[in-house]
Design a protein around this motif. Structure first.
Motif, short mmCIF file in Angstrom:
data_model
loop_
_atom_site.label_atom_id
_atom_site.label_comp_id
_atom_site.label_asym_id
_atom_site.label_seq_id
_atom_site.Cartn_x
_atom_site.Cartn_y
_atom_site.Cartn_z
N ASN A 119 0.84 -1.20 0.00
CA ASN A 119 0.00 0.00 0.00
C ASN A 119 0.88 1.25 0.00
O ASN A 119 0.88 2.03 0.96
CB ASN A 119 -0.93 0.00 1.22
N PRO A 120 1.62 1.47 -1.08
CA PRO A 120 2.62 2.55 -1.11
C PRO A 120 1.99 3.94 -1.15
O PRO A 120 0.81 4.09 -1.48
CB PRO A 120 3.38 2.27 -2.41
N PRO A 121 2.79 4.97 -0.83
CA PRO A 121 2.30 6.34 -0.96
C PRO A 121 1.85 6.62 -2.40
O PRO A 121 2.35 6.00 -3.35
CB PRO A 121 3.53 7.19 -0.61
N SER A 122 0.95 7.55 -2.55
CA SER A 122 0.36 7.83 -3.88
C SER A 122 1.39 8.35 -4.88
O SER A 122 1.17 8.27 -6.09
CB SER A 122 -0.78 8.84 -3.74
N ILE A 123 2.52 8.88 -4.40
CA ILE A 123 3.53 9.42 -5.33
C ILE A 123 4.48 8.34 -5.84
O ILE A 123 5.31 8.61 -6.71
CB ILE A 123 4.33 10.57 -4.68
N VAL A 124 4.36 7.13 -5.33
CA VAL A 124 5.14 6.01 -5.88
C VAL A 124 4.57 5.61 -7.23
O VAL A 124 3.34 5.54 -7.40
CB VAL A 124 5.13 4.80 -4.92
N GLN A 125 5.44 5.38 -8.21
CA GLN A 125 5.03 4.86 -9.52
C GLN A 125 5.34 3.37 -9.54
O GLN A 125 6.51 2.99 -9.50
CB GLN A 125 5.78 5.58 -10.64
N TRP A 126 4.32 2.53 -9.60
CA TRP A 126 4.47 1.08 -9.47
C TRP A 126 4.09 0.41 -10.79
O TRP A 126 3.04 0.68 -11.34
CB TRP A 126 3.57 0.60 -8.33
N PHE A 127 4.96 -0.49 -11.24
CA PHE A 127 4.71 -1.21 -12.49
C PHE A 127 4.83 -2.72 -12.24
O PHE A 127 5.86 -3.19 -11.75
CB PHE A 127 5.72 -0.79 -13.56
N ASP A 128 3.79 -3.46 -12.58
CA ASP A 128 3.80 -4.92 -12.53
C ASP A 128 3.95 -5.43 -13.96
O ASP A 128 3.17 -5.05 -14.85
CB ASP A 128 2.49 -5.46 -11.94
N VAL A 129 4.95 -6.30 -14.19
CA VAL A 129 5.27 -6.77 -15.54
C VAL A 129 5.17 -8.29 -15.61
O VAL A 129 5.71 -9.00 -14.75
CB VAL A 129 6.70 -6.33 -15.94
N ASP A 130 4.49 -8.78 -16.65
CA ASP A 130 4.45 -10.24 -16.88
C ASP A 130 3.94 -10.50 -18.30
O ASP A 130 3.53 -9.58 -19.00
CB ASP A 130 3.56 -10.93 -15.84
N PHE A 131 3.95 -11.77 -18.68
CA PHE A 131 3.49 -12.17 -20.01
C PHE A 131 2.09 -11.61 -20.29
O PHE A 131 1.28 -11.50 -19.36
CB PHE A 131 3.43 -13.69 -20.13
N PRO A 132 1.76 -11.31 -21.54
CA PRO A 132 0.44 -10.77 -21.88
C PRO A 132 -0.72 -11.62 -21.36
O PRO A 132 -1.70 -11.08 -20.84
CB PRO A 132 0.45 -10.73 -23.41
N GLU A 133 -0.62 -12.95 -21.48
CA GLU A 133 -1.73 -13.79 -21.02
C GLU A 133 -1.86 -13.78 -19.50
O GLU A 133 -2.96 -13.95 -18.95
CB GLU A 133 -1.61 -15.23 -21.55
N VAL A 134 -0.74 -13.56 -18.80
CA VAL A 134 -0.78 -13.45 -17.34
C VAL A 134 -1.44 -12.13 -16.94
O VAL A 134 -2.29 -12.09 -16.04
CB VAL A 134 0.63 -13.57 -16.73
N ILE A 135 -1.05 -11.05 -17.59
CA ILE A 135 -1.64 -9.75 -17.28
C ILE A 135 -3.13 -9.75 -17.61
O ILE A 135 -3.95 -9.15 -16.88
CB ILE A 135 -0.92 -8.62 -18.04
N GLU A 136 -3.53 -10.45 -18.68
CA GLU A 136 -4.95 -10.54 -19.02
C GLU A 136 -5.72 -11.20 -17.88
O GLU A 136 -6.83 -10.76 -17.52
CB GLU A 136 -5.11 -11.35 -20.31
N LEU A 159 10.65 -1.70 -21.18
CA LEU A 159 11.40 -0.82 -20.28
C LEU A 159 11.32 0.64 -20.72
O LEU A 159 11.43 1.56 -19.90
CB LEU A 159 12.84 -1.29 -20.19
N LYS A 160 11.11 0.85 -22.04
CA LYS A 160 11.01 2.21 -22.56
C LYS A 160 9.78 2.94 -22.02
O LYS A 160 9.70 4.16 -22.06
CB LYS A 160 10.96 2.19 -24.09
N LYS A 161 8.81 2.16 -21.51
CA LYS A 161 7.58 2.76 -20.97
C LYS A 161 7.75 3.25 -19.54
O LYS A 161 6.86 3.91 -19.00
CB LYS A 161 6.43 1.76 -21.01
N ILE A 162 8.88 2.92 -18.92
CA ILE A 162 9.09 3.22 -17.52
C ILE A 162 9.91 4.50 -17.37
O ILE A 162 11.03 4.57 -17.88
CB ILE A 162 9.83 2.07 -16.80
#
Length: 268
Positions: free
Chosen positions: A98-115, A140-143
């Motif tokens: 439950n991080p502070p709102s100013i943290v930018q958090w990215f979860d990365v995984d295979f497309p079917e996993v994210i789906e 990584l370019k999106k981060i």
């Protein structure tokens, strides 16, 4: 909501092993993670969990707790950090921390996993799920790379070749100016011991085994090791029932067992 039928295989299917471990922990008398969200997700999934209920649940929970602790410490010192959770699966770390709102958090995984993950989580300000194999690296370019980063790779790198691990680490440390990265490694004893059962159950194969910690240190010269911790030496071991603690303590007298899984923390 209706139960979600699972159609994953190989390393993607192993996300259910860690989900089960965390859900079962929440049912114990002295839970380590108290991950009610994991149990909630588990109850919405149509899958034969019995076939994966013998992969060392306690160790996976202790691993997650230690990584959570390092992440919490990092965010405490860097409240506007960027967090990368690589190979996230159905991990509920974002809700546990439950991080502070100013943290930018990215979860990365295979497309079917994210789906699948989108059945239980939604992108919102400060949190984004990225559908990609972690080794493709275009993601990584999106981060944004203007903040200190904390990178977590839980139960991920064992499924990559050493060369792929090296390339991933090099790209991460080149992308961000400063930060930390935490991940687990397994030795050849651990991998050989569980190889047949893992492949028979999910079709997954562990590729990267580490017996000499200095082999990891050499993968990226910009990484400086902060901690090398056997999972059996984590403080969370004390939450386990006495019989389990006693068994682990006795087995830890054997180096190959003690170093089955180690948790590494690096800074760069």
């Amino acid at each position: 909501m209706d139960s979600r039928k699972i159609n994953l295989s190989e390393e993607k299917e192993t996300l259910l092993i860690t989900l089960l471990a965390k859900a079962m922990d929440s049912r114990t008398k002295n839970p380590i993670l108290s991950d009610k969200k994991a149990e909630e997700i588990l109850n919405m999934i149509d899958y034969d969990f019995e076939k994966i209920n013998s992969f060392g649940n306690e160790i996976m929970v202790i691993r997650a707790k230690q990584l959570d602790t390092w992440l919490q410490e990092f965010i405490g010192k860097n409240p506007d950090a960027t967090v990368l959770n690589l190979g996230c699966g159905l991990d509920t770390r974002i809700t546990r921390i439950n991080p502070p709102s100013i943290v930018q958090w990215f979860d990365v995984d295979f497309p079917e996993v994210i789906e699948l993950r989108k059945s239980f989580f939604s992108n919102h300000e400060g949190y984004q799920m990225i559908p990609s194999s972690v080794t493709e690296l275009e993601w990584l370019k999106k981060i944004p790379n203007n903040k200190r980063a904390m990178i977590i790779a839980e139960g991920l790198l064992e499924y990559l070749s050493e060369e792929a691990v090296k390339e991933l680490l090099n790209r991460l440390t080149s992308h961000f100016p400063h930060g930390q990265i935490a991940f687990d490694i397994m030795n050849s004893f651990a991998i050989q011991s569980g190889k047949e059962k893992l492949e028979k159950t999910t079709g997954a194969v562990h590729k990267w085994m580490v017996d000499d910690i200095q082999d990891v240190d050499k993968l990226d010269p910009s990484l400086k090791r902060v901690t090398n911790l056997s999972v059996f030496k984590s403080k969370s071991i004390h939450n386990l029932p006495f019989k389990t603690r006693f068994l682990y303590s006795a087995m830890c007298l054997i180096p190959s067992f003690r170093n089955m899984m180690r948790l590494l923390l690096y800074k760069f």
